[in-house]
Enzyme design. Structure first.
Site, PDB file in Angstrom:
ATOM      1  N   ARG A  94       0.768   2.467 -15.782  1.00 19.02           N
ATOM      2  CA  ARG A  94      -0.258   1.520 -15.524  1.00 19.02           C
ATOM      3  C   ARG A  94      -1.618   1.750 -16.375  1.00 19.02           C
ATOM      4  O   ARG A  94      -2.208   2.912 -16.191  1.00 19.02           O
ATOM      5  CB  ARG A  94      -0.539   1.292 -14.239  1.00 19.02           C
ATOM      6  CG  ARG A  94      -1.423   0.154 -13.686  1.00 19.02           C
ATOM      7  CD  ARG A  94      -1.743   0.048 -12.198  1.00 19.02           C
ATOM      8  NE  ARG A  94      -0.528  -0.271 -11.605  1.00 19.02           N
ATOM      9  CZ  ARG A  94      -0.592   0.066 -10.208  1.00 19.02           C
ATOM     10  NH1 ARG A  94      -1.531   0.717  -9.579  1.00 19.02           N
ATOM     11  NH2 ARG A  94       0.573  -0.510  -9.475  1.00 19.02           N
ATOM     12  N   ARG A 113      -9.955   2.656  -8.098  1.00 17.98           N
ATOM     13  CA  ARG A 113      -8.863   2.026  -8.966  1.00 17.98           C
ATOM     14  C   ARG A 113      -9.524   1.148 -10.094  1.00 17.98           C
ATOM     15  O   ARG A 113     -10.867   1.175 -10.043  1.00 17.98           O
ATOM     16  CB  ARG A 113      -7.705   1.058  -8.135  1.00 17.98           C
ATOM     17  CG  ARG A 113      -6.811   1.959  -7.087  1.00 17.98           C
ATOM     18  CD  ARG A 113      -6.162   2.756  -7.936  1.00 17.98           C
ATOM     19  NE  ARG A 113      -5.105   3.473  -6.875  1.00 17.98           N
ATOM     20  CZ  ARG A 113      -3.888   2.923  -6.484  1.00 17.98           C
ATOM     21  NH1 ARG A 113      -3.671   1.817  -6.912  1.00 17.98           N
ATOM     22  NH2 ARG A 113      -3.097   3.521  -5.441  1.00 17.98           N
ATOM     23  N   LYS A 119      -6.063   5.170  -1.876  1.00 16.42           N
ATOM     24  CA  LYS A 119      -6.632   4.310  -2.923  1.00 16.42           C
ATOM     25  C   LYS A 119      -7.917   3.735  -2.446  1.00 16.42           C
ATOM     26  O   LYS A 119      -8.317   3.453  -1.278  1.00 16.42           O
ATOM     27  CB  LYS A 119      -5.576   3.337  -3.238  1.00 16.42           C
ATOM     28  CG  LYS A 119      -5.345   2.528  -1.990  1.00 16.42           C
ATOM     29  CD  LYS A 119      -4.102   1.624  -2.613  1.00 16.42           C
ATOM     30  CE  LYS A 119      -2.783   1.862  -2.679  1.00 16.42           C
ATOM     31  NZ  LYS A 119      -1.638   0.781  -2.859  1.00 16.42           N
ATOM     32  N   LYS A 154     -10.365   0.537  -3.646  1.00 20.30           N
ATOM     33  CA  LYS A 154     -10.629  -0.679  -4.823  1.00 20.30           C
ATOM     34  C   LYS A 154     -11.852  -1.518  -4.684  1.00 20.30           C
ATOM     35  O   LYS A 154     -12.316  -1.884  -3.587  1.00 20.30           O
ATOM     36  CB  LYS A 154      -9.418  -1.648  -4.323  1.00 20.30           C
ATOM     37  CG  LYS A 154      -8.056  -0.912  -4.583  1.00 20.30           C
ATOM     38  CD  LYS A 154      -6.868  -2.061  -4.331  1.00 20.30           C
ATOM     39  CE  LYS A 154      -5.436  -1.227  -4.780  1.00 20.30           C
ATOM     40  NZ  LYS A 154      -4.393  -2.140  -4.366  1.00 20.30           N
ATOM     41  N   CYS A 208       4.452 -10.422  -7.050  1.00 20.35           N
ATOM     42  CA  CYS A 208       4.560  -9.050  -7.292  1.00 20.35           C
ATOM     43  C   CYS A 208       5.955  -8.681  -8.179  1.00 20.35           C
ATOM     44  O   CYS A 208       6.732  -9.605  -8.055  1.00 20.35           O
ATOM     45  CB  CYS A 208       4.348  -8.331  -6.169  1.00 20.35           C
ATOM     46  SG  CYS A 208       5.738  -8.294  -5.098  1.00 20.35           S
ATOM     47  N   CYS A 216      10.304  -1.817  -8.011  1.00 23.90           N
ATOM     48  CA  CYS A 216       9.689  -1.469  -7.081  1.00 23.90           C
ATOM     49  C   CYS A 216      10.180  -0.698  -6.073  1.00 23.90           C
ATOM     50  O   CYS A 216      11.168  -1.219  -5.406  1.00 23.90           O
ATOM     51  CB  CYS A 216       8.467  -2.401  -6.582  1.00 23.90           C
ATOM     52  SG  CYS A 216       7.565  -1.735  -5.087  1.00 23.90           S
ATOM     53  N   CYS A 226       7.743  -7.315  -0.011  1.00 26.60           N
ATOM     54  CA  CYS A 226       7.370  -6.522   1.118  1.00 26.60           C
ATOM     55  C   CYS A 226       5.925  -6.808   1.727  1.00 26.60           C
ATOM     56  O   CYS A 226       5.245  -7.421   1.061  1.00 26.60           O
ATOM     57  CB  CYS A 226       7.648  -5.064   0.595  1.00 26.60           C
ATOM     58  SG  CYS A 226       6.003  -4.195   0.020  1.00 26.60           S
ATOM     59  N   CYS A 233       0.801  -6.977  -2.544  1.00 26.64           N
ATOM     60  CA  CYS A 233       0.331  -6.569  -4.219  1.00 26.64           C
ATOM     61  C   CYS A 233      -0.082  -7.695  -4.809  1.00 26.64           C
ATOM     62  O   CYS A 233      -0.729  -7.802  -5.653  1.00 26.64           O
ATOM     63  CB  CYS A 233       1.383  -5.741  -4.523  1.00 26.64           C
ATOM     64  SG  CYS A 233       1.737  -4.240  -4.131  1.00 26.64           S
TER      65      CYS A 233
HETATM   66 FE1  SRM Z   1       0.391  -2.714  -5.093  1.00 27.48          FE
HETATM   67  C1  SRM Z   1       2.050   0.075  -3.927  1.00 27.48           C
HETATM   68  C2  SRM Z   1       2.465  -2.865  -7.698  1.00 27.48           C
HETATM   69  C3  SRM Z   1      -1.881  -4.534  -6.538  1.00 27.48           C
HETATM   70  C4  SRM Z   1      -1.174  -2.920  -1.952  1.00 27.48           C
HETATM   71  N1  SRM Z   1       1.940  -1.666  -5.601  1.00 27.48           N
HETATM   72  C5  SRM Z   1       2.383  -0.557  -5.305  1.00 27.48           C
HETATM   73  C6  SRM Z   1       3.609   0.107  -5.899  1.00 27.48           C
HETATM   74  C7  SRM Z   1       3.102   1.140  -6.940  1.00 27.48           C
HETATM   75  C8  SRM Z   1       4.966   0.625  -5.260  1.00 27.48           C
HETATM   76  C9  SRM Z   1       4.696   2.029  -4.815  1.00 27.48           C
HETATM   77  O1  SRM Z   1       4.050   2.797  -4.250  1.00 27.48           O
HETATM   78  O2  SRM Z   1       5.956   2.545  -5.210  1.00 27.48           O
HETATM   79  C10 SRM Z   1       4.168  -1.047  -6.881  1.00 27.48           C
HETATM   80  C11 SRM Z   1       4.645  -0.943  -8.180  1.00 27.48           C
HETATM   81  C12 SRM Z   1       5.644  -1.906  -8.412  1.00 27.48           C
HETATM   82  C13 SRM Z   1       6.202  -1.894  -9.688  1.00 27.48           C
HETATM   83  O3  SRM Z   1       7.431  -1.894 -10.155  1.00 27.48           O
HETATM   84  O4  SRM Z   1       5.175  -2.292 -10.565  1.00 27.48           O
HETATM   85  C14 SRM Z   1       2.822  -1.915  -6.743  1.00 27.48           C
HETATM   86  N2  SRM Z   1       0.253  -3.655  -6.627  1.00 27.48           N
HETATM   87  C15 SRM Z   1       1.222  -3.735  -7.604  1.00 27.48           C
HETATM   88  C16 SRM Z   1       1.067  -4.718  -8.702  1.00 27.48           C
HETATM   89  C17 SRM Z   1       1.430  -4.192 -10.123  1.00 27.48           C
HETATM   90  C18 SRM Z   1       1.307  -5.941  -8.507  1.00 27.48           C
HETATM   91  C19 SRM Z   1       1.281  -7.364  -9.606  1.00 27.48           C
HETATM   92  O5  SRM Z   1       1.990  -8.113  -9.136  1.00 27.48           O
HETATM   93  O6  SRM Z   1       0.606  -6.992 -10.494  1.00 27.48           O
HETATM   94  C20 SRM Z   1      -0.630  -4.863  -8.690  1.00 27.48           C
HETATM   95  C21 SRM Z   1      -1.121  -3.445  -9.782  1.00 27.48           C
HETATM   96  C22 SRM Z   1      -2.546  -3.657  -9.499  1.00 27.48           C
HETATM   97  C23 SRM Z   1      -3.323  -2.720 -10.512  1.00 27.48           C
HETATM   98  O7  SRM Z   1      -3.570  -3.033 -11.810  1.00 27.48           O
HETATM   99  O8  SRM Z   1      -4.057  -1.702 -10.099  1.00 27.48           O
HETATM  100  C24 SRM Z   1      -0.645  -4.326  -7.181  1.00 27.48           C
HETATM  101  N3  SRM Z   1      -1.338  -3.824  -4.330  1.00 27.48           N
HETATM  102  C25 SRM Z   1      -1.880  -4.619  -5.196  1.00 27.48           C
HETATM  103  C26 SRM Z   1      -3.024  -5.250  -4.354  1.00 27.48           C
HETATM  104  C27 SRM Z   1      -3.678  -6.502  -4.706  1.00 27.48           C
HETATM  105  C28 SRM Z   1      -5.176  -5.919  -5.051  1.00 27.48           C
HETATM  106  O9  SRM Z   1      -5.137  -4.670  -5.241  1.00 27.48           O
HETATM  107  O10 SRM Z   1      -6.087  -6.687  -5.413  1.00 27.48           O
HETATM  108  C29 SRM Z   1      -2.799  -4.634  -2.955  1.00 27.48           C
HETATM  109  C30 SRM Z   1      -3.388  -5.422  -1.741  1.00 27.48           C
HETATM  110  C31 SRM Z   1      -5.046  -4.916  -1.616  1.00 27.48           C
HETATM  111  C32 SRM Z   1      -4.880  -3.761  -0.980  1.00 27.48           C
HETATM  112  O11 SRM Z   1      -4.686  -2.707  -1.457  1.00 27.48           O
HETATM  113  O12 SRM Z   1      -5.257  -3.620   0.132  1.00 27.48           O
HETATM  114  C33 SRM Z   1      -1.599  -3.809  -3.178  1.00 27.48           C
HETATM  115  N4  SRM Z   1       0.474  -1.538  -3.155  1.00 27.48           N
HETATM  116  C34 SRM Z   1      -0.481  -1.952  -2.185  1.00 27.48           C
HETATM  117  C35 SRM Z   1       0.051  -1.148  -1.249  1.00 27.48           C
HETATM  118  C36 SRM Z   1      -0.475  -1.028   0.489  1.00 27.48           C
HETATM  119  C37 SRM Z   1      -1.721  -0.343   0.652  1.00 27.48           C
HETATM  120  C38 SRM Z   1      -2.191  -0.210   1.885  1.00 27.48           C
HETATM  121  O13 SRM Z   1      -3.460   0.058   2.159  1.00 27.48           O
HETATM  122  O14 SRM Z   1      -1.141   0.117   2.584  1.00 27.48           O
HETATM  123  C39 SRM Z   1       1.107  -0.322  -1.578  1.00 27.48           C
HETATM  124  C40 SRM Z   1       1.736   1.004  -0.917  1.00 27.48           C
HETATM  125  C41 SRM Z   1       1.022   2.083  -0.656  1.00 27.48           C
HETATM  126  O15 SRM Z   1      -0.079   2.355  -1.154  1.00 27.48           O
HETATM  127  O16 SRM Z   1       1.457   2.902  -0.014  1.00 27.48           O
HETATM  128  C42 SRM Z   1       1.117  -0.686  -3.054  1.00 27.48           C
END
Ligand code: SRM
Length: 571
Positions: free
Chosen positions: A74, A143, A213, A215, A435, A441, A480, A484
């Site tokens: 990323r 981030r 993390k 944000k 997502c 994922c 899930c 995201c």
């Molecule tokens: Fe996310 C984890 C993809 C934005 C909440 N997210 C993941 C992972 C890395 C899976 C993993 O941990 O193994 C996913 C990778 C999948 C893949 O194949 O790409 C993934 N998240 C994404 C992306 C690519 C989704 C998309 O459609 O674009 C986004 C990348 C953004 C970036 O450039 O940094 C992405 N993730 C988000 C958002 C939205 C935002 O940030 O505005 C959220 C919700 C907001 C938040 O963080 O509360 C989000 N992702 C999560 C979570 C839950 C975090 C938590 O507080 O519990 C996880 C799991 C974790 O961190 O344990 C996660």
């Protein structure tokens, strides 16, 4: 943390990693296709996720599933701003080392998928060579910092927000030299990038970085495209005479939740304080330091800022601690409310004689298919017209600084490659996001990006039948409950709960300042649209002038919506 609470395994891995080094360098050159457990955790801070293609998991002779590992890389892009040459280089990387697709993320970043271990170093080195970075794109650090991507130049406001995103990202970037040693230096110890400095210490994060993390995003009341209320820290610009005078700070938003764990919850950020523009970075740093020192390091499920605020006794107690760290009292937040969302799609004058065009990219996926050659079109546009590029928080792209004489050429290139123009797609598709979920994922329970387009096809038919095709409402899907694609404040949220089954949420809104609520749970994929149709019909009959679908559902409330659905289906 109490004495009896043990540090989580990730905390221990960070503590002994010597500032995110661990064994990454050694494991990078061993003959396995994957990294060990601790390195997998540390790698996230370098912007790298170990994954495998879940479509092609095989069951070995021992009955266990055999995985072929690959990596997601990323790139962190503050405010989503990059050049044509940088986008071309990322497109080349996805073809050379990845799975031939590049993906615009929901936080204005770019993702490469399917990189094998032996190609990781070259991939990351190349990203640094083109003056971008993957450092802190993931991991327990700040981030990617988001900012409204629309490049209006009539007043300084949009330029100032973009600049703050860059400044904040730079200020909060880890200073460890591990990243450069591992990925960027060549065999002679020469580094190809001058982007990051060489201090060994981490003045902001310390040795163990953050508990989780973090944000941040910068936005405007009139443009909440960055979803300020979903952030750990949202900076809502307060403007006077077309200049930013300061920011209302919103804290403790977060969408990750585990439905079976009652201790977890989804949260909309709460107003904390108003700060002058020149205080913003220092106060943001104080907030991050409070989270560093008071966040939960034993249980990662409850380690985000939203939980820290509750654990500290609420927003007033948290504010007091931030003031202590900052060294001065903070003013109360100004009484401003969010009023709009600018996704920048279509043609717009920038205000300096040049134009920008917003292209909707369905679920952010850039690829060539037999029916549409988006990747090839982007290459031609970047090579020939050299526009500036802005990635949007809605997984789409703006081409900026287009001369009036080049406008027709840009459209001609898109048309020749059968790329749907933003003006030609339906409102419901334009305002949808999903997502990646399966197959890359590791956390996804069910389909998302591969399922939503088909559901949107069905919704288009139903909305047209009801004469609702010009309604603007957001539909966001995730495979899930982790959130995201930010499904919990959208008009319609579809959240994977079990294989092929979704929880259907309604009642949020495009403005992003309100959570939606569960309408129905465990809805099979093939019934998602039919489940929503009675609500569309109800909306058509009973909505008030200018009321949005989400506002309507919120006003009616769950019981009325369920009653209506029962009446229609006889269920
Ligand atoms: Fe996310 C984890 C993809 C934005 C909440 N997210 C993941 C992972 C890395 C899976 C993993 O941990 O193994 C996913 C990778 C999948 C893949 O194949 O790409 C993934 N998240 C994404 C992306 C690519 C989704 C998309 O459609 O674009 C986004 C990348 C953004 C970036 O450039 O940094 C992405 N993730 C988000 C958002 C939205 C935002 O940030 O505005 C959220 C919700 C907001 C938040 O963080 O509360 C989000 N992702 C999560 C979570 C839950 C975090 C938590 O507080 O519990 C996880 C799991 C974790 O961190 O344990 C996660």
């Amino acid at each position: 943390m109490s004495e009896s609470e043990k540090l989580s395994a990730v905390e221990t891995a960070k503590a002994v990693s010597d500032y995110l080094r661990g064994d990454i360098a050694q494991e990078l050159v061993d003959n396995l296709d994957h990294f060990g457990k601790d390195s997998v955790q540390l790698l996230k801070n370098h912007g790298i996720y170990q994954q495998d293609n879940r479509d092609s998991r095989e069951v070995g002779e021992d009955g266990k599933s055999a995985r072929q590992h690959s990596f997601m890389v990323r790139t962190k892009i503050p405010g989503g701003a990059l050049t044509s040459d940088q986008l071309l280089a990322e497109l080349d990387l996805c073809d050379k080392f990845g799975n031939q697709t590049l993906r615009v993320t929901t936080r204005q970043g770019l993702q490469l998928h399917g990189i094998v271990k032996g190609d990781l170093k070259q991939t990351v080195a190349r990203i640094n060579e083109i003056k971008m970075s993957t450092l802190a794109a993931c991991g327990d650090v700040e981030r990617n910092v988001m900012a409204p991507p629309v490049p209006y130049k009539n007043d300084p406001v949009h330029t100032q927000m973009q600049q703050l995103a860059v400044d904040l990202a730079e200020h909060l970037c880890p200073r460890t030299t591990a990243y450069h040693e591992i990925w960027v230096e060549d065999e002679n110890g020469e580094t190809k990038s001058k982007l990051f400095g060489g201090e060994e210490i981490e003045p902001i994060y310390g040795k163990v970085y953050l508990p989780r993390k973090f944000k941040s995003a910068i936005g405007l009341p009139g443009d909440n495209s960055v979803d300020l209320y979903a952030q750990d820290l949202g900076l809502m610009a307060v403007c006077e005479d077309f200049e930013i005078v300061g920011y209302n700070l919103l804290v403790g938003g977060g969408f990750g939740v585990t439905p079976s764990a009652k201790k977890t919850f989804v949260a909309i950020a709460q107003p904390l304080a108003f700060v002058r523009a020149d205080q913003a970075i220092d106060v943001a740093t104080a907030i991050i330091k409070v989270q560093r020192d008071f966040g939960n390091r034993a249980d990662r499920k409850v380690a985000r800022l939203k939980y820290t605020i509750v654990d500290m006794g609420g927003i007033a107690a948290f504010k007091q601690k931030v003031e202590e760290y900052y060294g001065q009292p903070l003013d109360p937040p100004r009484p401003i409310v969010v009023s709009d969302f600018d996704d920048g799609m279509g043609w717009h004058e920038q205000g300096d004689g040049l134009w920008f065009y917003g292209l909707n990219i369905e679920n952010g996926r850039i690829h060539d298919t037999p029916s549409m050659q988006l990747k090839t079109a982007l290459r031609e546009i970047c090579r020939e017209l050299q526009p500036g590029i802005r990635l949007t928080p809605h997984q789409s792209m703006l081409f900026t600084d287009i001369k009036p004489a080049d406008k027709d050429r840009l459209i001609e290139i898109l048309r020749r490659h059968h790329v749907p123009l933003s003006e030609e797609i339906s409102e419901v598709r334009r305002w949808s996001m999903a997502c990646p979920a399966l197959p890359t994922c590791g956390l996804s329970i069910t389909e998302s990006e591969r399922a939503l387009p088909g559901m949107i096809d069905q919704m288009e038919v139903e909305l047209k039948r009801l004469g609702l095709e010009s309604e603007r409402f957001t539909v966001r899907m995730t495979g899930c409950p982790n959130g995201c694609a930010r499904p919990y404040n959208s008009d319609i949220g579809l959240v994977g709960k079990a294989k092929g089954k979704y929880t259907v949420f309604v009642g949020g809104r495009r403005l992003g300042d309100r959570l939606n609520f569960i309408f129905k749970d465990m809805v099979p994929a093939e019934e998602v649209v039919t489940t929503l149709v009675p609500l569309f019909e109800f909306f058509k009959e009973a909505s008030e002038p200018d009321e949005t679908f989400g506002d309507f559902c919120y006003r009616q409330g769950l019981d009325a919506l369920l009653a209506r659905a029962e009446q229609t289906t006889g269920a």
